[in-house]
Design an enzyme around this catalytic site. Structure first.
Site, PDB file in Angstrom:
ATOM      1  N   GLY A  14       0.682  -1.376  -0.105  1.00  0.00           N
ATOM      2  CA  GLY A  14      -0.077   0.041  -0.013  1.00  0.00           C
ATOM      3  C   GLY A  14       0.692   1.276   0.029  1.00  0.00           C
ATOM      4  O   GLY A  14       0.469   2.195   0.356  1.00  0.00           O
ATOM      5  N   ASN A  16       1.644   2.820  -2.615  1.00  0.00           N
ATOM      6  CA  ASN A  16       1.218   3.868  -3.434  1.00  0.00           C
ATOM      7  C   ASN A  16      -0.285   4.388  -2.779  1.00  0.00           C
ATOM      8  O   ASN A  16      -0.521   5.731  -3.285  1.00  0.00           O
ATOM      9  CB  ASN A  16       0.656   3.217  -4.976  1.00  0.00           C
ATOM     10  CG  ASN A  16       2.214   3.334  -5.730  1.00  0.00           C
ATOM     11  OD1 ASN A  16       2.438   4.176  -6.154  1.00  0.00           O
ATOM     12  ND2 ASN A  16       2.684   2.024  -5.773  1.00  0.00           N
ATOM     13  N   MET A  88      -3.695  -7.319  -7.063  1.00  0.00           N
ATOM     14  CA  MET A  88      -3.422  -8.517  -7.586  1.00  0.00           C
ATOM     15  C   MET A  88      -4.417  -9.416  -8.269  1.00  0.00           C
ATOM     16  O   MET A  88      -4.106 -10.436  -8.513  1.00  0.00           O
ATOM     17  CB  MET A  88      -2.381  -9.579  -6.506  1.00  0.00           C
ATOM     18  CG  MET A  88      -1.136  -8.686  -6.200  1.00  0.00           C
ATOM     19  SD  MET A  88      -0.285  -8.051  -7.235  1.00  0.00           S
ATOM     20  CE  MET A  88       0.754  -9.628  -7.736  1.00  0.00           C
ATOM     21  N   LYS A  89      -5.399  -8.877  -8.835  1.00  0.00           N
ATOM     22  CA  LYS A  89      -6.677  -9.534  -9.244  1.00  0.00           C
ATOM     23  C   LYS A  89      -6.796  -8.816 -10.542  1.00  0.00           C
ATOM     24  O   LYS A  89      -6.928  -7.699 -10.418  1.00  0.00           O
ATOM     25  CB  LYS A  89      -7.796  -9.588  -8.393  1.00  0.00           C
ATOM     26  CG  LYS A  89      -7.513 -10.475  -7.108  1.00  0.00           C
ATOM     27  CD  LYS A  89      -7.518 -11.882  -7.267  1.00  0.00           C
ATOM     28  CE  LYS A  89      -6.985 -12.914  -6.370  1.00  0.00           C
ATOM     29  NZ  LYS A  89      -6.705 -14.022  -6.683  1.00  0.00           N
ATOM     30  N   ILE A  90      -7.591  -9.606 -11.328  1.00  0.00           N
ATOM     31  CA  ILE A  90      -8.042  -8.759 -12.524  1.00  0.00           C
ATOM     32  C   ILE A  90      -9.401  -8.525 -12.640  1.00  0.00           C
ATOM     33  O   ILE A  90     -10.131  -8.887 -11.981  1.00  0.00           O
ATOM     34  CB  ILE A  90      -7.872 -10.006 -13.944  1.00  0.00           C
ATOM     35  CG1 ILE A  90      -6.346 -10.097 -14.131  1.00  0.00           C
ATOM     36  CG2 ILE A  90      -8.440  -9.352 -15.115  1.00  0.00           C
ATOM     37  CD1 ILE A  90      -6.269 -11.100 -15.132  1.00  0.00           C
ATOM     38  N   ASN A 105      -4.319   2.026 -13.338  1.00  0.00           N
ATOM     39  CA  ASN A 105      -3.580   1.128 -12.732  1.00  0.00           C
ATOM     40  C   ASN A 105      -2.041   1.782 -13.065  1.00  0.00           C
ATOM     41  O   ASN A 105      -1.812   2.436 -13.959  1.00  0.00           O
ATOM     42  CB  ASN A 105      -3.756  -0.259 -13.675  1.00  0.00           C
ATOM     43  CG  ASN A 105      -2.771  -1.274 -12.788  1.00  0.00           C
ATOM     44  OD1 ASN A 105      -2.594  -1.182 -11.742  1.00  0.00           O
ATOM     45  ND2 ASN A 105      -2.097  -1.965 -13.717  1.00  0.00           N
ATOM     46  N   HIS A 107       1.970   0.198 -13.323  1.00  0.00           N
ATOM     47  CA  HIS A 107       2.489  -1.078 -13.757  1.00  0.00           C
ATOM     48  C   HIS A 107       3.818  -0.819 -13.577  1.00  0.00           C
ATOM     49  O   HIS A 107       4.467   0.177 -13.920  1.00  0.00           O
ATOM     50  CB  HIS A 107       2.040  -1.717 -15.052  1.00  0.00           C
ATOM     51  CG  HIS A 107       2.727  -2.895 -15.009  1.00  0.00           C
ATOM     52  ND1 HIS A 107       2.153  -4.003 -14.622  1.00  0.00           N
ATOM     53  CD2 HIS A 107       3.768  -3.405 -15.847  1.00  0.00           C
ATOM     54  CE1 HIS A 107       2.858  -5.167 -14.818  1.00  0.00           C
ATOM     55  NE2 HIS A 107       3.826  -4.726 -15.981  1.00  0.00           N
TER      56      HIS A 107
HETATM   57  C1  GRF Z   1       3.548  -1.477  -7.502  1.00  0.00           C
HETATM   58  O1  GRF Z   1       5.012  -1.321  -7.908  1.00  0.00           O
HETATM   59  C2  GRF Z   1       2.804  -1.277  -8.704  1.00  0.00           C
HETATM   60  O2  GRF Z   1       3.540  -1.026  -9.726  1.00  0.00           O
HETATM   61  C3  GRF Z   1       2.674  -2.579  -8.787  1.00  0.00           C
HETATM   62  O3  GRF Z   1       2.463  -3.306  -7.566  1.00  0.00           O
HETATM   63  C4  GRF Z   1       3.441  -2.471  -6.625  1.00  0.00           C
HETATM   64  C5  GRF Z   1       2.368  -2.164  -5.478  1.00  0.00           C
HETATM   65  O4  GRF Z   1       3.208  -1.790  -4.372  1.00  0.00           O
HETATM   66  N1  GRF Z   1       1.398  -2.929  -9.392  1.00  0.00           N
HETATM   67  P1  GRF Z   1       2.480  -0.704  -3.429  1.00  0.00           P
HETATM   68  O5  GRF Z   1       1.332  -1.940  -2.673  1.00  0.00           O
HETATM   69  O6  GRF Z   1       1.751   0.504  -3.519  1.00  0.00           O
HETATM   70  O7  GRF Z   1       3.467  -0.658  -2.203  1.00  0.00           O
END
Ligand code: GRF
Length: 187
Positions: A14, A16, A88-90, A105, A107
């Site tokens: 988390g 981000n 981590m889910k679609i 999203n 990535h």
């Molecule tokens: C990020 O690096 C993002 O690019 C990827 O998953 C990671 C999540 O990190 N999709 P966090 O949970 O926000 O620390």
């Protein structure tokens, strides 16, 4: 300015989410974080929802009616914008259709390169000279929608998975807020 009521979807750390919460406290930032959804009850990122008094729900994506549960909560909290941050889910077609052009999203690669999982391993294995992160709209294919912001850096010969992740995430903390500002500036 009326801020867009936003839901952040997480599965893990988390960081981000934390960064977006931090930015959303600025009154000129276009979104407020009104809900956090996690598919994982042990996601560390839930502490940020707790700390900042943001409602959160755990929805196990394996359950048959998980889509309906998600949609019900998005409605209940009057959500009009969604940020995936390490979810981590679609996202199912049903949700993508209801929130067309309203789900984004982040990535950890320069899309369209290295979609999917194990990004850092793949980048190192291919001796990429540069990498970075991408913020993009979510469509019904994995890591595929229109690109909003990309940030690039050069890979060092001594970089490993840990250092690449660190460098990528520093870029992410700039790219995600920048993408959100860009989206709403154009609307
Ligand atoms: C990020 O690096 C993002 O690019 C990827 O998953 C990671 C999540 O990190 N999709 P966090 O949970 O926000 O620390």
């Amino acid at each position: 300015m009326v801020k867009k009521r936003t839901c952040v979807f997480i599965s893990g750390q988390g960081s981000n989410l934390k960064n977006l919460i931090f930015h959303s406290r600025d009154k000129s930032f276009p979104i407020e974080i009104s809900l956090v959804i996690s598919n994982n009850k042990n996601a560390k990122g839930i502490i940020y929802a707790k700390k900042f008094d943001i409602p959160y729900v755990i929805i196990n994506a394996k359950h048959r009616n998980s889509d309906n549960k998600i949609l019900k909560n998005l409605k209940k909290f009057k959500i009009s914008f969604i940020c995936l941050a390490g979810y981590m889910k679609i996202i199912s077609n049903k949700i993508v259709k209801k929130f067309e052009k309203k789900i984004i999203n982040i990535h950890p690669s320069l899309l369209p390169k290295y979609k999917g999982l194990n990004t850092y391993t793949k980048i190192l294995r291919n001796y990429e000279k540069k990498t970075g992160c991408t913020v993009h709209y979510v469509n019904n294919k994995l890591d595929d929608g229109a690109i909003i912001v990309k940030k690039i850096f050069y890979v060092n010969s001594n970089d490993n998975k840990i250092t690449l992740k660190k460098k990528t995430q520093i870029m992410e903390y700039k790219a995600y807020p920048e993408a959100i500002v860009k989206i709403f500036r154009n609307r």
